[in-house]
Design a protein around this motif. Structure first.
Motif, mmCIF file in Angstrom:
data_model
loop_
_atom_site.group_PDB
_atom_site.id
_atom_site.type_symbol
_atom_site.label_atom_id
_atom_site.label_comp_id
_atom_site.label_asym_id
_atom_site.label_seq_id
_atom_site.Cartn_x
_atom_site.Cartn_y
_atom_site.Cartn_z
ATOM 1 N N SER A 156 0.821 -1.217 0.000
ATOM 2 C CA SER A 156 0.000 0.000 0.000
ATOM 3 C C SER A 156 0.850 1.260 0.000
ATOM 4 O O SER A 156 0.484 2.278 -0.604
ATOM 5 C CB SER A 156 -0.925 -0.002 1.227
ATOM 6 N N ASN A 157 1.991 1.235 0.669
ATOM 7 C CA ASN A 157 2.857 2.421 0.706
ATOM 8 C C ASN A 157 3.422 2.733 -0.684
ATOM 9 O O ASN A 157 3.438 3.895 -1.120
ATOM 10 C CB ASN A 157 4.000 2.197 1.701
ATOM 11 N N LEU A 158 3.895 1.706 -1.381
ATOM 12 C CA LEU A 158 4.402 1.914 -2.740
ATOM 13 C C LEU A 158 3.291 2.356 -3.671
ATOM 14 O O LEU A 158 3.495 3.185 -4.558
ATOM 15 C CB LEU A 158 5.042 0.633 -3.257
ATOM 16 N N LYS A 160 0.700 4.152 -2.928
ATOM 17 C CA LYS A 160 0.414 5.569 -2.689
ATOM 18 C C LYS A 160 1.433 6.462 -3.390
ATOM 19 O O LYS A 160 1.098 7.572 -3.839
ATOM 20 C CB LYS A 160 0.426 5.848 -1.185
ATOM 21 N N LEU A 161 2.668 6.002 -3.492
ATOM 22 C CA LEU A 161 3.697 6.793 -4.172
ATOM 23 C C LEU A 161 3.533 6.769 -5.688
ATOM 24 O O LEU A 161 3.807 7.767 -6.363
ATOM 25 C CB LEU A 161 5.086 6.265 -3.799
ATOM 26 N N LEU A 162 3.071 5.642 -6.213
ATOM 27 C CA LEU A 162 2.990 5.493 -7.661
ATOM 28 C C LEU A 162 1.700 6.051 -8.259
ATOM 29 O O LEU A 162 1.668 6.372 -9.447
ATOM 30 C CB LEU A 162 3.121 4.009 -8.040
ATOM 31 N N ILE A 163 0.644 6.159 -7.466
ATOM 32 C CA ILE A 163 -0.641 6.635 -8.007
ATOM 33 C C ILE A 163 -0.531 8.049 -8.583
ATOM 34 O O ILE A 163 -1.010 8.295 -9.705
ATOM 35 C CB ILE A 163 -1.746 6.541 -6.931
ATOM 36 N N PRO A 164 0.067 9.039 -7.885
ATOM 37 C CA PRO A 164 0.190 10.373 -8.505
ATOM 38 C C PRO A 164 0.986 10.349 -9.814
ATOM 39 O O PRO A 164 0.647 11.061 -10.762
ATOM 40 C CB PRO A 164 0.913 11.201 -7.433
#
Length: 399
Positions: A156-158, A160-164
């Motif tokens: 989930s942390n990765l 969140k970084l890749l979605i934008p």
């Protein structure tokens, strides 16, 4: 007397036990084909002590031959292993890098030409953008299935970084295709030459990173050249112009978010995850904006013009070329210095503009040609200065 009888009895018992044990060992062999077959020599050596005795002395010639043979074999094996390690890539790195550049240019030119040809009979950029991403995602899933490359885990942390990054990638990709569909390919790439200007502005005013005056001055011919080309471009319309500008801004923010999303994952896996997220983002707008028209007459008109086989084939290959040229661009960047890649990126744009004019026969005015040349020269100057500054920073850090 009793002790003597006991000793004789004990010796007889020990002799009988030894004989029974030897018989049991001889008869209790494992079945053929089992792993135990390899241990038969060990059992034989235990049962026949004569095999464990030292061998008889050999003649000097034979002894030297036996002693030297393993050493010679080991030396030969190490030489052959050393030769095997030095492959074509290590022997001819310049040729391999040149091949990467060639394939990057070739795939990009083919993509742009085929993409524009599709828009000439199927003017639905939102749907075509989805196809680009869909084919790329299928390619990535197949590659993961066969283990080339191995899929990197994601949490989930990765995510969140890749979605934008994926959102900006999706917006930039769709607006680029809207521009390609609306105006000439050469004009869209001329507008997209302004991307360094937006990158510099974002770094200065959003990230707070000071941009040297020399970089700002190198961007002046870019702005001037694009303005000259836009004023006299025969295929100019506001839809194509504004869409290309939005694409520039989107890809600028994609670069900013990519710096924050630096993860311990190879570029191939990162691009695969970004493509999957971007595909999910692009499907709803395509259905809402173009869905009704596609169902009414979009598909039927395209099939009537070129046939079902060519229509499906064109969509598949344009998606494949899109994914492969992006992947090759990443692989090329990993093999060369930033300055070389920056210059190569500028030359790529020159190739695309030149080939699109030749293939489609687009007529351009003298002022448009001059403006495009000035803009490309400005991008080349900007890329050179920026790469030199980055190289100096790295040298200072290493020192």
């Amino acid at each position: 007397m009793a002790s003597r009888a006991l000793s004789v009895s004990g010796l007889l018992s020990l002799k009988r036990t030894t004989r029974d044990t030897a018989f049991a060992v001889l008869t209790a062999r494992p079945p053929a084909g089992s792993v135990g077959d390899g241990a038969n020599l060990i059992w034989g050596r235990q049962l026949r002590p004569s095999l464990s005795l030292p061998p008889p002395p050999l003649e000097p010639a034979k002894r030297d031959h036996l002693l030297l043979r393993p050493i010679r074999a080991t030396a030969e094996g190490s030489d052959s292993a050393g030769e095997a390690k030095v492959g074509f890539v290590e022997k001819y790195p310049a040729l391999v890098t040149g091949f990467f550049f060639f394939m990057w240019y070739f795939l990009n030119v083919i993509f742009n030409i085929l993409n524009k040809k599709i828009y000439n009979y199927f003017p639905y950029p939102y749907f075509v953008s989805v196809i680009h991403l869909f084919v790329g995602v299928v390619y990535c899933l197949v590659s993961w299935t066969v283990g080339l490359p191995k899929r990197a885990p994601i949490d989930s942390n990765l995510l969140k970084l890749l979605i934008p990054v994926a959102l900006c990638h999706a917006l930039g990709h769709v607006t680029s295709n809207v521009s390609f569909a609306a105006v000439a390919v050469s004009f869209t790439h001329t507008i997209k030459a302004l991307e360094p200007f937006f990158n510099a502005s974002a770094s200065q005013f959003i990230l707070g990173q000071p941009i040297p005056l020399t970089l700002w001055l190198s961007l002046a011919p870019v702005v001037l050249g694009v303005s000259m080309a836009s004023l006299t471009e025969l295929s100019f319309n506001w839809t194509g112009f504004i869409s290309a500008m939005i694409s520039n801004i989107s890809f600028t923010y994609r670069s900013l978010y990519s710096k924050k999303a630096m993860v311990d994952m190879d570029s191939t896996n990162v691009y695969a995850y970004i493509s999957i997220i971007a595909l999910i983002v692009c499907i709803p707008p395509a259905i809402i904006i173009e869905g009704p028209q596609l169902m009414q007459h979009g598909f039927s008109d395209a099939i009537a013009k070129v046939g079902l086989t060519k229509f499906i084939s064109d969509l598949f290959w344009v998606g494949m070329f899109y994914h492969l040229y992006n992947q090759l661009a990443t692989n090329t960047l990993e093999r060369v210095a930033p300055l070389t890649h920056a210059v190569g990126n500028v030359l790529k744009r020159v190739f695309v503009i030149g080939f699109s004019i030749l293939v489609f026969g687009n007529k351009i005015s003298t002022q448009t040609g001059i403006g495009t040349s000035i803009a490309i020269a400005g991008v080349a100057l900007y890329s050179y200065i920026k790469a030199k500054i980055e190289e100096e920073k790295r040298q200072l850090k290493s020192a």
